[in-house]
Write a protein that holds these residues in place. Structure first.
Motif, PDB file in Angstrom:
ATOM      1  N   VAL A 140       0.788  -1.225   0.019  1.00 38.16           N
ATOM      2  CA  VAL A 140      -0.018  -0.086   0.055  1.00 38.16           C
ATOM      3  C   VAL A 140       0.882   1.154  -0.127  1.00 38.16           C
ATOM      4  CG1 VAL A 140      -1.614   1.511   1.196  1.00 38.16           C
ATOM      5  CG2 VAL A 140      -1.794  -1.139   1.115  1.00 38.16           C
ATOM      6  N   TYR A 141       2.006   1.243   0.586  1.00 35.59           N
ATOM      7  CA  TYR A 141       3.030   2.362   0.711  1.00 35.59           C
ATOM      8  C   TYR A 141       3.457   2.491  -0.532  1.00 35.59           C
ATOM      9  CZ  TYR A 141       7.188   4.884   2.581  1.00 35.59           C
ATOM     10  OH  TYR A 141       8.167   5.942   2.743  1.00 35.59           O
TER      11      TYR A 141
ATOM     12  N   CYS B  38       0.960   4.189  -2.962  1.00 36.79           N
ATOM     13  CA  CYS B  38       0.644   5.832  -2.549  1.00 36.79           C
ATOM     14  C   CYS B  38       1.846   6.462  -2.731  1.00 36.79           C
ATOM     15  CB  CYS B  38       0.179   5.678  -0.935  1.00 36.79           C
ATOM     16  SG  CYS B  38      -1.048   4.793  -0.616  1.00 36.79           S
TER      17      CYS B  38
ATOM     18  N   ARG C 130       4.852   6.020  -1.701  1.00 33.49           N
ATOM     19  CA  ARG C 130       5.762   6.207  -0.367  1.00 33.49           C
ATOM     20  C   ARG C 130       5.126   7.444   0.365  1.00 33.49           C
ATOM     21  NH1 ARG C 130       9.745   2.696  -1.124  1.00 33.49           N
ATOM     22  NH2 ARG C 130      10.978   3.349   0.537  1.00 33.49           N
TER      23      ARG C 130
ATOM     24  N   THR D  69      -0.756   6.826   2.969  1.00 29.35           N
ATOM     25  CA  THR D  69      -0.732   5.338   3.361  1.00 29.35           C
ATOM     26  C   THR D  69      -1.393   5.176   4.731  1.00 29.35           C
ATOM     27  OG1 THR D  69       1.593   4.961   2.230  1.00 29.35           O
ATOM     28  CG2 THR D  69       0.662   3.252   3.696  1.00 29.35           C
TER      29      THR D  69
END
Length: 202
Positions: free
Chosen positions: A170-171, A174, A176, A181
Motif C-alpha cells: 500500500v505504501y 501511495c 511512498r 498510506t
C-alpha cells in the motif's frame, strides 16, 4: 509440420550440439510458455530451465512486449511477474485469458498480498507463488492437475510478515507517501512510521 508431442530441441549455446528434451505428457499437445519478468537474468535462467523440462519458451520483459507476444501467438502456459516496469502483470493475465481461455498462468510476486492473489485467480491465474520461486515449484504449479489442491508450503510467511508485506505494498501504491498510506490503512501516522523503519519480520 512437427508432431504435437515430438521432442523439442532448444537452441544450443556456444555452437554445441542441441539438447534433445522429450516433451512430457503433462504439458499436453502444446508446450508453449511465455515468461514475463523485467529481471533479464532471471528470465534467461528460467527460460533455460523450462526448456529442459519440455517447454517451448518465449520471453517478454514488459507489459507492452507481453501484449505483443500474446497477440502474435497466445501460449498454452505463462509465468507472469506481478510488478513490471511499465505496468501490472494482471493486465497480461487478463489479455491472455481473452485470447486463450484454456491458458494456464502462474503469477510471481514479491508481495504476498491476499487481495491481489484473489484478483489474479479471478482473471485466470491457476496459482500464485512468492518470489523467489524455483523452476521446480513453477513447473509443478503449471502442470498440477486442477482437481488436486496444492500442498501447503513447508515454511509459510508468518502473520506478521503477511501484514508487513501488505503495508509495504500500500505504501508503494501511495508513492511512498506516509500520510496517505496511514489514511488508507486507517492507521496512526507514527505507528506506520515505526513499522516502516523496522526490518521485515520472518
Amino acid at each position: 509440420m512437427t508432431a504435437p508431442n515430438a521432442p523439442f530441441n532448444p537452441p544450443a549455446e556456444n555452437g554445441a550440439d542441441p539438447i534433445v528434451t522429450e516433451s512430457p505428457a503433462s504439458l499436453g499437445p502444446d508446450p508453449t510458455l511465455l515468461i514475463v519478468d523485467d529481471d533479464k537474468a532471471f528470465v534467461q535462467r528460467l527460460a533455460r530451465a523450462m526448456e529442459k523440462r519440455g517447454f517451448i519458451t518465449t520471453v517478454a520483459e514488459s507489459v507492452e512486449e507481453a501484449h505483443t507476444r500474446v497477440e502474435a501467438a497466445a501460449p498454452a502456459f505463462a509465468v507472469v511477474d506481478m510488478r513490471l516496469g511499465d505496468g501490472n502483470g494482471l493486465d497480461v493475465i487478463e489479455h491472455l485469458r481473452e485470447r486463450r481461455a484454456d491458458a494456464r498462468t502462474v503469477v510471481l510476486t514479491g508481495y504476498g498480498n491476499i487481495a491481489t492473489a484473489v484478483t489474479a485467480v479471478k482473471l485466470g491465474a491457476i496459482d500464485y507463488l512468492a518470489k523467489p520461486a524455483d523452476a521446480d515449484e513453477i513447473y509443478a504449479a503449471l502442470t498440477r492437475d486442477p482437481q488436486i489442491k496444492a500442498a501447503p508450503p513447508e515454511n509459510p510467511m508468518s502473520a506478521d510478515r503477511v501484514r508487513w508485506e501488505h503495508i509495504q505494498r500500500v505504501y508503494e501504491l501511495c508513492d511512498r507517501n506516509v500520510s496517505e498510506t496511514a489514511r488508507r490503512l486507517n492507521m496512526h501516522r507514527r505507528t506506520l512510521q515505526r513499522i516502516l523503519a523496522k526490518r521485515a519480520p520472518r
